[in-house]
Design an enzyme around this catalytic site. Structure first.
Site, PDB file in Angstrom:
ATOM      1  N   ASN A   1      20.780  85.615  50.041  1.00  0.00           N
ATOM      2  CA  ASN A   1      20.141  85.327  51.328  1.00  0.00           C
ATOM      3  C   ASN A   1      18.637  85.628  51.213  1.00  0.00           C
ATOM      4  OD1 ASN A   1      19.019  85.932  53.955  1.00  0.00           O
ATOM      5  ND2 ASN A   1      21.084  85.825  54.770  1.00  0.00           N
TER       6      ASN A   1
ATOM      7  N   ASP B   1      16.306  85.249  53.694  1.00  0.00           N
ATOM      8  CA  ASP B   1      15.646  85.386  55.001  1.00  0.00           C
ATOM      9  C   ASP B   1      14.435  86.319  54.964  1.00  0.00           C
ATOM     10  OD1 ASP B   1      17.708  83.864  56.005  1.00  0.00           O
ATOM     11  OD2 ASP B   1      18.655  85.507  57.110  1.00  0.00           O
ATOM     12  N   HIS B   2      14.603  87.454  54.261  1.00  0.00           N
ATOM     13  CA  HIS B   2      13.569  88.475  54.415  1.00  0.00           C
ATOM     14  C   HIS B   2      12.361  88.260  53.509  1.00  0.00           C
ATOM     15  CE1 HIS B   2      15.776  90.130  57.584  1.00  0.00           C
ATOM     16  NE2 HIS B   2      16.859  90.222  56.828  1.00  0.00           N
TER      17      HIS B   2
ATOM     18  N   ARG C   1       2.280  87.724  58.120  1.00  0.00           N
ATOM     19  CA  ARG C   1       0.878  87.317  58.111  1.00  0.00           C
ATOM     20  C   ARG C   1       0.669  85.864  58.548  1.00  0.00           C
ATOM     21  NH1 ARG C   1      -2.804  90.835  55.349  1.00  0.00           N
ATOM     22  NH2 ARG C   1      -2.168  92.823  56.210  1.00  0.00           N
TER      23      ARG C   1
ATOM     24  N   HIS D   1      19.353  81.943  57.230  1.00  0.00           N
ATOM     25  CA  HIS D   1      19.717  81.985  58.649  1.00  0.00           C
ATOM     26  C   HIS D   1      18.561  81.430  59.462  1.00  0.00           C
ATOM     27  CE1 HIS D   1      21.363  84.707  62.153  1.00  0.00           C
ATOM     28  NE2 HIS D   1      21.183  83.444  62.522  1.00  0.00           N
TER      29      HIS D   1
ATOM     30  N   ARG E   1      17.274  81.259  62.720  1.00  0.00           N
ATOM     31  CA  ARG E   1      17.521  81.883  64.024  1.00  0.00           C
ATOM     32  C   ARG E   1      16.849  81.073  65.119  1.00  0.00           C
ATOM     33  NH1 ARG E   1      19.481  87.461  63.400  1.00  0.00           N
ATOM     34  NH2 ARG E   1      19.394  87.530  65.657  1.00  0.00           N
TER      35      ARG E   1
ATOM     36  N   ARG F   1      12.367  83.708  63.636  1.00  0.00           N
ATOM     37  CA  ARG F   1      11.605  84.911  63.239  1.00  0.00           C
ATOM     38  C   ARG F   1      11.408  84.999  61.724  1.00  0.00           C
ATOM     39  NH1 ARG F   1      15.945  89.588  64.749  1.00  0.00           N
ATOM     40  NH2 ARG F   1      15.888  88.467  66.714  1.00  0.00           N
ATOM     41  N   HIS F   2      12.298  84.374  60.950  1.00  0.00           N
ATOM     42  CA  HIS F   2      12.044  84.359  59.497  1.00  0.00           C
ATOM     43  C   HIS F   2      12.091  82.926  58.958  1.00  0.00           C
ATOM     44  CE1 HIS F   2      16.375  84.993  59.701  1.00  0.00           C
ATOM     45  NE2 HIS F   2      16.282  86.305  59.886  1.00  0.00           N
TER      46      HIS F   2
ATOM     47  N   GLU G   1      23.213  79.679  57.834  1.00  0.00           N
ATOM     48  CA  GLU G   1      23.763  80.537  58.888  1.00  0.00           C
ATOM     49  C   GLU G   1      23.096  80.148  60.191  1.00  0.00           C
ATOM     50  OE1 GLU G   1      24.366  84.542  56.148  1.00  0.00           O
ATOM     51  OE2 GLU G   1      22.909  84.531  57.781  1.00  0.00           O
TER      52      GLU G   1
ATOM     53  N   THR H   1      19.348  92.411  63.673  1.00  0.00           N
ATOM     54  CA  THR H   1      20.107  91.618  62.707  1.00  0.00           C
ATOM     55  C   THR H   1      21.431  91.255  63.364  1.00  0.00           C
ATOM     56  OG1 THR H   1      21.024  91.588  60.455  1.00  0.00           O
ATOM     57  CG2 THR H   1      21.085  93.693  61.615  1.00  0.00           C
ATOM     58  N   THR H   2      22.277  90.509  62.645  1.00  0.00           N
ATOM     59  CA  THR H   2      23.521  90.041  63.254  1.00  0.00           C
ATOM     60  C   THR H   2      24.466  91.219  63.458  1.00  0.00           C
ATOM     61  OG1 THR H   2      23.161  88.028  62.006  1.00  0.00           O
ATOM     62  CG2 THR H   2      25.284  88.253  63.090  1.00  0.00           C
TER      63      THR H   2
ATOM     64  N   GLU I   1      33.983  84.603  57.029  1.00  0.00           N
ATOM     65  CA  GLU I   1      33.177  85.606  56.326  1.00  0.00           C
ATOM     66  C   GLU I   1      33.356  86.922  57.072  1.00  0.00           C
ATOM     67  OE1 GLU I   1      29.390  84.579  54.755  1.00  0.00           O
ATOM     68  OE2 GLU I   1      28.581  86.619  55.036  1.00  0.00           O
TER      69      GLU I   1
ATOM     70  N   HIS J   1      26.962  91.417  54.624  1.00  0.00           N
ATOM     71  CA  HIS J   1      26.089  92.123  55.568  1.00  0.00           C
ATOM     72  C   HIS J   1      25.940  93.577  55.155  1.00  0.00           C
ATOM     73  CE1 HIS J   1      23.782  93.218  59.067  1.00  0.00           C
ATOM     74  NE2 HIS J   1      23.676  91.929  59.326  1.00  0.00           N
ATOM     75  N   GLY J   2      24.718  93.919  54.800  1.00  0.00           N
ATOM     76  CA  GLY J   2      24.388  95.307  54.488  1.00  0.00           C
ATOM     77  C   GLY J   2      24.776  95.748  53.091  1.00  0.00           C
TER      78      GLY J   2
ATOM     79  N   GLY K   1      21.425  89.819  51.036  1.00  0.00           N
ATOM     80  CA  GLY K   1      20.016  89.490  51.155  1.00  0.00           C
ATOM     81  C   GLY K   1      19.068  90.672  51.269  1.00  0.00           C
ATOM     82  N   HIS K   2      19.190  91.413  52.364  1.00  0.00           N
ATOM     83  CA  HIS K   2      18.162  92.408  52.690  1.00  0.00           C
ATOM     84  C   HIS K   2      17.949  93.409  51.565  1.00  0.00           C
ATOM     85  CE1 HIS K   2      16.595  96.068  54.712  1.00  0.00           C
ATOM     86  NE2 HIS K   2      15.818  95.183  55.281  1.00  0.00           N
TER      87      HIS K   2
HETATM   88  N1  PXP Z   1      26.315  87.179  55.937  1.00  0.00           N
HETATM   89  C1  PXP Z   1      25.945  86.881  57.215  1.00  0.00           C
HETATM   90  C2  PXP Z   1      26.831  86.023  58.036  1.00  0.00           C
HETATM   91  C3  PXP Z   1      24.720  87.347  57.741  1.00  0.00           C
HETATM   92  O1  PXP Z   1      24.368  87.050  58.999  1.00  0.00           O
HETATM   93  C4  PXP Z   1      23.870  88.100  56.895  1.00  0.00           C
HETATM   94  C5  PXP Z   1      22.532  88.536  57.410  1.00  0.00           C
HETATM   95  O2  PXP Z   1      21.763  87.427  57.708  1.00  0.00           O
HETATM   96  C6  PXP Z   1      24.286  88.361  55.586  1.00  0.00           C
HETATM   97  C7  PXP Z   1      25.532  87.914  55.143  1.00  0.00           C
HETATM   98  C8  PXP Z   1      23.439  89.125  54.616  1.00  0.00           C
HETATM   99  O3  PXP Z   1      23.241  90.408  55.090  1.00  0.00           O
HETATM  100  P1  PXP Z   1      22.174  91.356  54.370  1.00  0.00           P
HETATM  101  O4  PXP Z   1      20.842  90.673  54.510  1.00  0.00           O
HETATM  102  O5  PXP Z   1      22.285  92.631  55.131  1.00  0.00           O
HETATM  103  O6  PXP Z   1      22.584  91.464  52.940  1.00  0.00           O
END
Ligand code: PXP
Length: 246
Positions: free
Chosen positions: A12, A14-15, A23, A48, A50, A54-55, A75, A105-106, A156, A195-196, A217-218
């Protein structure tokens, strides 16, 4: 015993876009990050879009489709605007997630059981367009049964509560994920998780034999600051593979 299926890693990005947007310019470029992720062994790219942008931006989605050959997992919230975008770009996959503007976050999974009337036609339209639809749910048997009932081919499982817990509470959260992944297999649902997840938390999840994809991702983007994106992804992949072999 048959070997578990190969565990795919969706990276992922996104970040990377979060840092770019801090910036308002063009750097760092999330599509360059996606290219690096593919080089490092990602099996797909997750982004994702959104509602508040935002990203990831609309332009990022267009570029990911045009410039990245690996599958894109989009997403998105289950809204008319997002469905139109998905039908326009036709990503390989869409993961429907709950979205609230004020959240960081979600937080939590979709209420598939309670939102059936709204979600079922959306799932049908996306599946009808040839998109692999997954529903982001808590590891809860009622939600999995509802996902099956509305025709989603994939779920998921939200791993956030497991990643945040510690000790016995974490073991209990892992047991919920294991039970949900087993139930998904019995229902004939393809099962993903995410997630996480971080280096310390990924192993027990990756070891669950009926899971076929993790989306991360994060942590990877944060770790990239210290070791680079490719190294961070390769180390994650290694941990996943080691856990799968055990
Ligand atoms: N899966 C889903 C459905 C999510 O919404 C996210 C966060 O966007 C992730 C996975 C990845 O989560 P993380 O960025 O915390 O690894």
């Amino acid at each position: 015993m048959t070997a578990p299926p190969f565990l795919r890693l969706g990276v992922n990005i996104d970040h990377v876009a979060t840092i770019r947007n801090a910036r308002g310019g063009a750097f760092p470029d999330p599509i360059r990050a996606a290219q690096l992720a593919v080089q490092a062994g990602a099996d797909g790219i997750t982004a994702h879009l959104r509602e508040d942008r935002r990203h990831i931006s609309d332009g990022d989605i267009a570029r990911l489709r045009a410039e990245i050959a690996k599958p894109l997992n989009l997403e998105m919230a289950a809204t008319e605007e997002m469905v139109a975008i998905a039908l326009k770009h036709k990503p390989h996959a869409c993961c429907l997630v709950p979205e609230r503007r004020e959240e960081r976050t979600t937080e939590g999974g979709l209420d598939v059981a309670g939102g059936r009337a709204h979600l079922e036609p959306i799932v049908r339209r996306l599946v009808g367009a040839g998109i692999r639809v997954s529903l982001f749910v808590e590891p809860d048997s009622g939600q999995l049964a509802a996902a099956k009932a509305i025709g989603a081919p994939v779920v998921e499982l939200h791993t956030g509560a497991y990643c945040e817990a510690q000790g016995a509470a974490q073991a209990a959260q892992l047991a919920r994920i294991e039970a949900a992944a087993a139930q998904a297999a019995r229902l004939g649902l393809e099962c993903h998780a995410g997630h996480g997840l971080a280096y310390e938390s990924v192993g027990p999840v990756a070891a669950i034999p009926t899971l076929v994809e993790l989306n991360i991702g994060h942590f990877l983007v944060g770790e990239a600051i210290f070791v680079g994106f490719e190294v961070a992804i390769r180390r994650m992949r290694q941990r996943m593979d080691e856990a799968r072999r055990r």
